[in-house]
Design an enzyme around this catalytic site. Structure first.
Site, mmCIF file in Angstrom:
data_model
loop_
_atom_site.group_PDB
_atom_site.id
_atom_site.type_symbol
_atom_site.label_atom_id
_atom_site.label_comp_id
_atom_site.label_asym_id
_atom_site.label_seq_id
_atom_site.Cartn_x
_atom_site.Cartn_y
_atom_site.Cartn_z
ATOM 1 N N GLU A 129 -6.196 11.444 -5.227
ATOM 2 C CA GLU A 129 -7.444 11.025 -5.951
ATOM 3 C C GLU A 129 -8.469 11.001 -4.968
ATOM 4 O OE1 GLU A 129 -4.344 9.447 -5.804
ATOM 5 O OE2 GLU A 129 -4.048 7.915 -7.302
ATOM 6 N N HIS A 185 -4.702 11.203 -0.276
ATOM 7 C CA HIS A 185 -4.144 11.132 -1.436
ATOM 8 C C HIS A 185 -5.171 11.846 -2.457
ATOM 9 C CE1 HIS A 185 -1.763 7.208 -0.956
ATOM 10 N NE2 HIS A 185 -1.815 8.021 -0.028
HETATM 11 N N1 LIG Z 1 -2.038 7.393 -5.577
HETATM 12 C C1 LIG Z 1 -1.326 8.128 -4.914
HETATM 13 C C2 LIG Z 1 -0.102 7.607 -4.194
HETATM 14 C C3 LIG Z 1 0.527 8.467 -3.406
HETATM 15 N N2 LIG Z 1 -0.212 9.872 -3.008
HETATM 16 C C4 LIG Z 1 0.729 10.676 -2.216
HETATM 17 C C5 LIG Z 1 0.920 9.886 -0.846
HETATM 18 C C6 LIG Z 1 2.117 10.678 -0.381
HETATM 19 O O1 LIG Z 1 1.838 12.013 -0.028
HETATM 20 C C7 LIG Z 1 3.092 10.628 -1.652
HETATM 21 C C8 LIG Z 1 3.920 9.475 -1.773
HETATM 22 O O2 LIG Z 1 5.054 9.848 -1.032
HETATM 23 P P1 LIG Z 1 6.468 9.105 -1.218
HETATM 24 O O3 LIG Z 1 6.157 7.613 -0.488
HETATM 25 O O4 LIG Z 1 6.812 9.128 -2.586
HETATM 26 O O5 LIG Z 1 7.333 9.793 -0.585
HETATM 27 O O6 LIG Z 1 1.746 10.713 -2.795
HETATM 28 C C9 LIG Z 1 -1.153 10.259 -3.764
HETATM 29 O O7 LIG Z 1 -1.690 11.358 -3.555
HETATM 30 N N3 LIG Z 1 -1.923 9.257 -4.477
HETATM 31 ZN ZN LIG Z 2 -3.763 6.523 -3.198
#
Ligand SMILES: Nc1ccn([C@H]2C[C@H](O)[C@@H](COP(=O)(O)O)O2)c(=O)n1
Ligand SMILES: [Zn+2]
EC number: 3.5.4.12
Length: 176
Positions: free
Chosen positions: A99, A97
């Site tokens: 973060e 992610h």
């Molecule tokens: N706090 C977050 C939450 C999600 N992500 C990333 C992880 C995945 O690459 C994407 C979410 O994918 P989706 O389920 O919307 O197709 O976002 C992040 O970096 N930080």
């Molecule tokens: Zn996350």
């Protein structure tokens, strides 16, 4: 050409003197969220691109990241799909992610007292990391998973840890 007198200096040929300080500048919160949005543009995730920018108490950027596959694992090897026959065939088991990457990319000794600007509300796993890293404030843009259990758990932890989170609606303005 004009000759301008600046108390002690005479400036020949200046066309824009005396200089007038620009007041209509990008506010720092917009700037930091802008950096997070720019970082998100580096993500290869086809559905959700997330960027994060960590800022210290002196308003200096100390870490930037976006969601991507772990180093050395290759962006084309692991799956980017959201669903499959098995979770092993989805991105969720692999993607780092934004973060996490911003924390790992830090260029300072620690992140105590920092603020994170992130384009998507932190998930539960990221909130654990933010809390343990000593981050004291979360500014987010999208809250599209507000009702997901992970986000409910995330808010619960942030609330218990006394870390405020604020939504930031950024209107990017052209800089000219
Ligand atoms: N706090 C977050 C939450 C999600 N992500 C990333 C992880 C995945 O690459 C994407 C979410 O994918 P989706 O389920 O919307 O197709 O976002 C992040 O970096 N930080
Ligand atoms: Zn996350």
């Amino acid at each position: 050409s004009k000759i301008w007198h600046n108390n002690t200096t005479t400036i020949h040929g200046a066309t824009d003197y005396p200089p007038i300080k620009r007041e209509d500048i990008l506010e720092s919160a917009q700037y930091f969220m802008g950096v997070a949005l720019l970082a998100a543009q580096r993500s290869r995730d086809p559905s959700t691109q997330v960027g994060a920018c960590i800022v210290n108490e002196e308003k200096k950027i100390v870490g930037v990241g976006y969601n991507g596959m772990p180093n050395g694992c290759g962006d084309d090897t692991l799956p980017w799909r959201r669903s499959g026959d098995s979770p092993v065939e989805t991105k969720y088991f692999y993607v780092c992610h934004a973060e996490l990457n911003a924390i790992m990319n830090k260029n300072s000794a620690d992140l105590k007292g920092c603020t994170i600007y992130v384009t998507l509300f932190p998930c539960n796993e990221c909130s654990k990391l933010l809390i343990q890293a000593g981050i004291k404030n979360v500014i987010y843009l999208s809250d599209k998973y507000h009702d997901d259990e992970k986000t409910v758990a995330s808010r619960r932890m942030l609330d218990l840890a006394g870390i405020p989170y604020q939504n930031s609606f950024v209107r990017m303005k052209a800089v000219g």
